[in-house]
Enzyme design. Structure first.
Site, PDB file in Angstrom:
ATOM      1  CE  LYS A  52      13.006  24.380  37.624  1.00  0.00           C
ATOM      2  NZ  LYS A  52      13.188  25.822  37.778  1.00  0.00           N
ATOM      3  N   GLY A  67      15.227  28.955  34.037  1.00  0.00           N
ATOM      4  CA  GLY A  67      14.193  28.375  34.901  1.00  0.00           C
ATOM      5  C   GLY A  67      12.873  29.143  34.774  1.00  0.00           C
ATOM      6  CG  ASP A  68      12.819  33.085  35.913  1.00  0.00           C
ATOM      7  OD1 ASP A  68      12.558  32.405  36.922  1.00  0.00           O
ATOM      8  OD2 ASP A  68      13.665  33.980  35.890  1.00  0.00           O
TER       9      ASP A  68
HETATM   10  N1  LIG Z   1      22.607  22.750  29.482  1.00  0.00           N
HETATM   11  C1  LIG Z   1      21.309  22.728  29.174  1.00  0.00           C
HETATM   12  N2  LIG Z   1      20.904  22.183  28.006  1.00  0.00           N
HETATM   13  C2  LIG Z   1      19.592  22.143  27.675  1.00  0.00           C
HETATM   14  N3  LIG Z   1      18.609  22.632  28.454  1.00  0.00           N
HETATM   15  C3  LIG Z   1      18.951  23.168  29.636  1.00  0.00           C
HETATM   16  C4  LIG Z   1      20.313  23.249  30.066  1.00  0.00           C
HETATM   17  N4  LIG Z   1      20.354  23.859  31.269  1.00  0.00           N
HETATM   18  C5  LIG Z   1      19.069  24.157  31.582  1.00  0.00           C
HETATM   19  N5  LIG Z   1      18.233  23.742  30.608  1.00  0.00           N
HETATM   20  C6  LIG Z   1      16.786  23.973  30.534  1.00  0.00           C
HETATM   21  O1  LIG Z   1      16.443  24.960  31.499  1.00  0.00           O
HETATM   22  C7  LIG Z   1      15.530  24.395  32.461  1.00  0.00           C
HETATM   23  C8  LIG Z   1      15.848  24.960  33.823  1.00  0.00           C
HETATM   24  O2  LIG Z   1      17.178  24.673  34.130  1.00  0.00           O
HETATM   25  P1  LIG Z   1      17.681  24.181  35.564  1.00  0.00           P
HETATM   26  O3  LIG Z   1      17.438  22.744  35.724  1.00  0.00           O
HETATM   27  O4  LIG Z   1      19.095  24.652  35.675  1.00  0.00           O
HETATM   28  O5  LIG Z   1      16.690  24.928  36.557  1.00  0.00           O
HETATM   29  P2  LIG Z   1      16.952  25.992  37.669  1.00  0.00           P
HETATM   30  O6  LIG Z   1      18.282  25.729  38.329  1.00  0.00           O
HETATM   31  O7  LIG Z   1      15.780  26.008  38.542  1.00  0.00           O
HETATM   32  O8  LIG Z   1      16.978  27.349  36.807  1.00  0.00           O
HETATM   33  P3  LIG Z   1      17.289  28.834  37.320  1.00  0.00           P
HETATM   34  O9  LIG Z   1      18.704  28.804  37.855  1.00  0.00           O
HETATM   35  O10 LIG Z   1      17.133  29.666  36.064  1.00  0.00           O
HETATM   36  O11 LIG Z   1      16.266  29.191  38.373  1.00  0.00           O
HETATM   37  C9  LIG Z   1      15.718  22.893  32.330  1.00  0.00           C
HETATM   38  O12 LIG Z   1      14.558  22.207  32.722  1.00  0.00           O
HETATM   39  C10 LIG Z   1      15.968  22.734  30.839  1.00  0.00           C
HETATM   40  O13 LIG Z   1      14.752  22.857  30.118  1.00  0.00           O
HETATM   41  O1  LIG Z   2      18.030  36.950  41.212  1.00  0.00           O
HETATM   42  C1  LIG Z   2      16.962  37.534  41.256  1.00  0.00           C
HETATM   43  O2  LIG Z   2      16.397  37.823  42.309  1.00  0.00           O
HETATM   44  C2  LIG Z   2      16.284  37.906  40.007  1.00  0.00           C
HETATM   45  O3  LIG Z   2      15.092  37.988  40.019  1.00  0.00           O
HETATM   46  C3  LIG Z   2      17.110  38.164  38.784  1.00  0.00           C
HETATM   47  C4  LIG Z   2      17.004  37.153  37.683  1.00  0.00           C
HETATM   48  O4  LIG Z   2      16.220  37.696  36.628  1.00  0.00           O
HETATM   49  C5  LIG Z   2      16.441  35.801  38.124  1.00  0.00           C
HETATM   50  O5  LIG Z   2      17.229  35.319  39.179  1.00  0.00           O
HETATM   51  C6  LIG Z   2      16.468  34.793  37.030  1.00  0.00           C
HETATM   52  O6  LIG Z   2      15.805  33.628  37.500  1.00  0.00           O
END
Ligand SMILES: Nc1ncnc2c1ncn2[C@@H]1O[C@H](COP(=O)(O)OP(=O)(O)OP(=O)(O)O)[C@@H](O)[C@H]1O
Ligand SMILES: O=C(O)C(=O)C[C@H](O)[C@H](O)CO
Length: 322
Positions: free
Chosen positions: A241, A272-273
């Site tokens: 992602k 992400g979830d």
């Molecule tokens: N600024 C944005 N605009 C549009 N979609 C976004 C944006 N940021 C995140 N997303 C959406 O959220 C999904 C997950 O975001 P990201 O790539 O930040 O993953 P991640 O860092 O693993 O997430 P998390 O921190 O929640 O675990 C992306 O694949 C996209 O669908």
């Molecule tokens: O940070 C964690 O451990 C959590 O499970 C809280 C949040 O709900 C989670 O990070 C979101 O992805």
């Protein structure tokens, strides 16, 4: 887009079992810093149960496997997840350890939670939980790298599930093991090299991996999605992602990219979830790769527009039924 799979009444088990810690979340009602707030909102958050809620909202049977304390937060968590349609019957209540809690602090630290979870009931989960009957029959078991950082016993539990596949022994029918890398630096206390090795090994052993391009770069110094997928081989299905840019899945040597839609972000936690829930819903419904990724973006967008870790996916569901 086709509808997600319906509940199968002849199948006794949930479609997906999500295993991991869920906490009480205390968050400011506006954008002022935590230190300036007089009152906080109480809600619920946990990466794996956020996925379970997303899947339940999308019409699937989702169960959550975990442990909470015998306290008000544990009761709130079980009640709220059950109200969202998640099966919580197998969640253990620990009379001796508390439920974990975390605080949100708006502003530059919005994505850095303040955790009060060390020694929590969930951190006392261990390898014996791999024998839980609930794990035997689902189509998908979803776990994340957060559990690897909670305690030694939790790390061993993940290894039993993801690497050794203990719950399934010699059974012919095994679930797809889905692993979200979910690197949370605050839980590894500066042990980035340990996190990098542990999360890489778990990802390589999983059937389906979700990883953010940013976290792959922080962990392994690898920023290009193609290189991330190569690093995580032999995992057969890897989804990288890349926030607002889009996401790429790698399946059987074939890369599929889907751009993310433009979204006005209110709060990124939980995106992400929600993405994982949308993508897994597509897996359960046997959608093709572009449709799985599009569904992931749609559900992630709903989370990005919400301050809660668990978004209301009814909007995304309405769009899939058009
Ligand atoms: N600024 C944005 N605009 C549009 N979609 C976004 C944006 N940021 C995140 N997303 C959406 O959220 C999904 C997950 O975001 P990201 O790539 O930040 O993953 P991640 O860092 O693993 O997430 P998390 O921190 O929640 O675990 C992306 O694949 C996209 O669908
Ligand atoms: O940070 C964690 O451990 C959590 O499970 C809280 C949040 O709900 C989670 O990070 C979101 O992805």
């Amino acid at each position: 887009m086709p509808h997600p799979t319906a509940v199968s009444p002849e199948h006794p088990s949930a479609d997906v079992v999500c295993l991991g810690e869920t906490m009480a979340v205390l968050s400011p009602p506006d954008d002022r810093p935590l230190a300036d707030q007089a009152a906080l909102r109480l809600s619920v958050g946990g990466a794996e149960s956020n996925v379970a809620c997303g899947l339940a909202a999308l019409g699937h049977r989702a169960a959550w496997l975990s442990r909470v304390g015998d306290d008000a937060f544990g009761r709130r968590i079980r009640a709220e997840l059950a109200a969202r349609g998640v099966e919580v019957g197998a969640v253990a209540v620990d009379p001796t350890q508390p439920t974990g809690v975390y605080f949100k602090d708006p502003g530059p630290d919005a994505t850095r939670p303040l955790y009060y979870r060390s020694g929590s009931a969930a951190a006392h989960m261990g390898p014996e939980l791999a024998g839980a009957p609930e794990l035997r029959e689902p189509r998908i078991v979803h776990v994340s790298g957060i559990t690897a950082a909670l305690s030694g016993s939790c790390a061993r539990l993940l290894e039993e599930i993801v690497v050794r596949r203990t719950p399934w022994g010699a059974a012919r029918r095994r679930p797809l093991v889905s692993f979200d890398v979910n690197h949370r630096p605050a839980l590894w206390n500066g042990r980035t090299a340990d996190a990098a090795a542990a999360l890489r090994d778990l990802a390589r052993a999983a059937d389906l991996v979700f990883v953010g391009r940013d976290e792959a770069e922080a962990l392994w110094g690898t920023a290009h999605p193609d290189d991330i997928a190569s690093l995580l081989a032999p995992a057969p299905l890897v989804v990288v992602k890349d926030a607002e840019h889009g996401a790429t899945s790698y399946a059987a040597g074939e890369a599929t990219f889907a751009p993310a839609p433009a979204v006005e972000v209110v709060e990124p936690v939980g995106a992400g979830d929600a993405f994982a829930a949308g993508y897994l819903s597509g897996v359960l419904a046997d959608l093709d790769e572009p449709s799985r990724l599009r569904l992931g973006h749609l559900t992630a967008a709903t989370a990005l527009r919400s301050r809660d870790d668990i978004p209301d996916l009814s909007e995304a569901l309405a769009l899939t039924r058009r």
